[in-house]
Write an enzyme that holds these catalytic residues in place. Sequence first.
Site, PDB file in Angstrom:
ATOM      1  N   HIS A   1       0.810  -9.235   5.718  1.00  0.00           N
ATOM      2  CA  HIS A   1       0.820  -8.296   6.976  1.00  0.00           C
ATOM      3  C   HIS A   1       0.161  -8.967   8.191  1.00  0.00           C
ATOM      4  CE1 HIS A   1       2.054  -4.807   4.246  1.00  0.00           C
ATOM      5  NE2 HIS A   1       1.385  -5.540   3.437  1.00  0.00           N
TER       6      HIS A   1
ATOM      7  N   ASP B   1      -0.606  -7.129  10.826  1.00  0.00           N
ATOM      8  CA  ASP B   1      -1.594  -6.472  11.076  1.00  0.00           C
ATOM      9  C   ASP B   1      -2.997  -6.539  10.106  1.00  0.00           C
ATOM     10  OD1 ASP B   1       0.087  -5.208   9.604  1.00  0.00           O
ATOM     11  OD2 ASP B   1      -0.617  -3.139  10.221  1.00  0.00           O
TER      12      ASP B   1
ATOM     13  N   GLY C   1       2.459   1.455   2.921  1.00  0.00           N
ATOM     14  CA  GLY C   1       1.558   2.576   3.175  1.00  0.00           C
ATOM     15  C   GLY C   1       1.380   3.048   1.737  1.00  0.00           C
TER      16      GLY C   1
ATOM     17  N   HIS D   1       7.178  -2.134  -1.118  1.00  0.00           N
ATOM     18  CA  HIS D   1       6.078  -2.351  -2.033  1.00  0.00           C
ATOM     19  C   HIS D   1       6.177  -1.143  -3.180  1.00  0.00           C
ATOM     20  CE1 HIS D   1       3.962  -4.007   1.737  1.00  0.00           C
ATOM     21  NE2 HIS D   1       2.970  -4.013   0.910  1.00  0.00           N
TER      22      HIS D   1
ATOM     23  N   GLU E   1       2.096  -0.831  -7.129  1.00  0.00           N
ATOM     24  CA  GLU E   1       0.655  -1.395  -6.815  1.00  0.00           C
ATOM     25  C   GLU E   1      -0.384  -0.305  -7.194  1.00  0.00           C
ATOM     26  OE1 GLU E   1       0.045  -1.355  -2.474  1.00  0.00           O
ATOM     27  OE2 GLU E   1      -1.555  -2.767  -2.758  1.00  0.00           O
TER      28      GLU E   1
HETATM   29  O1  LIG Z   1      -0.947  -3.595  -0.032  1.00  0.00           O
HETATM   30  C1  LIG Z   1      -0.529  -2.843   0.747  1.00  0.00           C
HETATM   31  N1  LIG Z   1       0.111  -1.763   0.294  1.00  0.00           N
HETATM   32  C2  LIG Z   1       0.565  -1.016   0.872  1.00  0.00           C
HETATM   33  N2  LIG Z   1       0.571  -0.866   2.319  1.00  0.00           N
HETATM   34  C3  LIG Z   1      -0.169  -1.972   2.871  1.00  0.00           C
HETATM   35  C4  LIG Z   1      -0.710  -2.740   1.979  1.00  0.00           C
HETATM   36  N3  LIG Z   1      -1.119  -3.508   2.967  1.00  0.00           N
HETATM   37  C5  LIG Z   1      -0.795  -3.354   4.208  1.00  0.00           C
HETATM   38  N4  LIG Z   1      -0.170  -2.053   4.232  1.00  0.00           N
HETATM   39  C6  LIG Z   1       0.095  -1.225   5.256  1.00  0.00           C
HETATM   40  O2  LIG Z   1       1.330  -1.877   5.892  1.00  0.00           O
HETATM   41  C7  LIG Z   1       1.221  -1.534   7.284  1.00  0.00           C
HETATM   42  C8  LIG Z   1       2.093  -2.683   7.932  1.00  0.00           C
HETATM   43  O3  LIG Z   1       1.736  -3.932   7.864  1.00  0.00           O
HETATM   44  C9  LIG Z   1      -0.410  -1.918   7.471  1.00  0.00           C
HETATM   45  O4  LIG Z   1      -0.617  -1.200   8.523  1.00  0.00           O
HETATM   46  C10 LIG Z   1      -0.744  -1.149   6.293  1.00  0.00           C
HETATM   47  O5  LIG Z   1      -1.025   0.183   6.961  1.00  0.00           O
HETATM   48 ZN   LIG Z   2       1.446  -5.431   1.452  1.00  0.00          ZN
END
Ligand SMILES: O=c1[nH]cnc2c1ncn2[C@@H]1O[C@H](CO)[C@@H](O)[C@H]1O
Ligand SMILES: [Zn+2]
Length: 386
Positions: A25, A27, A185, A212, A215
């Site tokens: 990611h 960010d 998210g 995603h 998880e």
């Molecule tokens: O492992 C994760 N699982 C779900 N959402 C995530 C994970 N890592 C980051 N983000 C989400 O993805 C957005 C965009 O990059 C991030 O701002 C975070 O809220």
């Molecule tokens: Zn992720």
Amino acid sequence: MTSETTTLPTSEQILRAPKVLLHDHLDGGLRPATVVELARENGYEGLPETDPEKLGIWFREAADSGSLERYLETFAHTCAVMQTRDALARVAAECAEDLAADGVVYAEVRYAPEQHLEQGLTLEEVVEAVNEGFREGERRARENGHRIRVGALLTAMRHAARALEIAELANRYRDTGVVGFDIAGAEAGYPPTRHLDAFEYLKRENNHFTIHAGEAFGLPSIWQALQWCGADRLGHGVRIIDDIEVADDGSVKLGRLASYVRDKRIPLEMCPTSNLQTGAAPSYAEHPIGLLRRLQFRLTVNTDNRLMSGTNMSREFEHLVKTFRYTLDDMQWFTVNAMKSAFIPFDERLAMINDVIKPGYAELRAEWLFRPQGATAPVNRSSDSV
Ligand SMILES: O=c1[nH]cnc2c1ncn2[C@@H]1O[C@H](CO)[C@@H](O)[C@H]1O
Ligand SMILES: [Zn+2]
């Protein structure tokens, strides 16, 4: 002994080995010092620490929460400082540079454009600033002797309602730096089917997406992502382990969904350290990656969020090498799996495998032949059991 690559790779070899990253990611990967500087430049006063070192520790500790929801709260600070063209371009350029310095040769980096509109940028301006940054980072990496190619994945936030709009954006920029789409998210309570219109649109456009899933929530999420939404890959997907039974005698039985995932070679984007922090796996040793690798699922190794996890690709592989005694052969297997699963065209993936990845590993394997006289022989995994 031949150069059969049963040697455990050293840290230096892990760093130099060509690596492919599909789940990172934007960010979640800022340099702590950059967060501090951008906050100062933009007048953001919400940072919990203003010393870069302390801030890095704060992110790791706050993310180490045992829950995905709490882990995600830390992104408020990184998104807060990524609201201008310059900030986005800088963060993207540094991302490409940092990945290249870590030996990554191909990366797909994701972010949610809808989270960068607070100071008036349009969705298009966000995408263009990030693309510009990636190109600049690739150029700087080349100047430092590293070669990397970075593609963007546009993420829609699963609690929001902009997925179709973001999917259309991904489609509009598909020939200019954006290679696919994702949703991210909080998972529990926000099933992927909420965004079916976006996935159906992308399928009609012959475009690519990962989701995603599996998880913080289990098999139903994976099942929906694949069988309702048609995901090309699964972000994490670790909970597929819930559909696999291991008997006391070591025999293994796959349920229908796990069989489908393995038979169809669905790529799983594993992010071990992130999973430990959100509670999706209890430890490296008990991480499903060990069993799934033995069962030959199409596994890939990823960082997820380098800032929140204090990690990079080399560190993820170091943990795996230490825990599972993975060799250069294993590393190459994960890397080729990832390259095969990338969203760029087939001929370009093949060229990366044949012209960059395989020669890179061959060179590392050949090196022990020329080790200094008197150096100890490499550890041979197959001899351990003799
Ligand atoms: O492992 C994760 N699982 C779900 N959402 C995530 C994970 N890592 C980051 N983000 C989400 O993805 C957005 C965009 O990059 C991030 O701002 C975070 O809220
Ligand atoms: Zn992720």
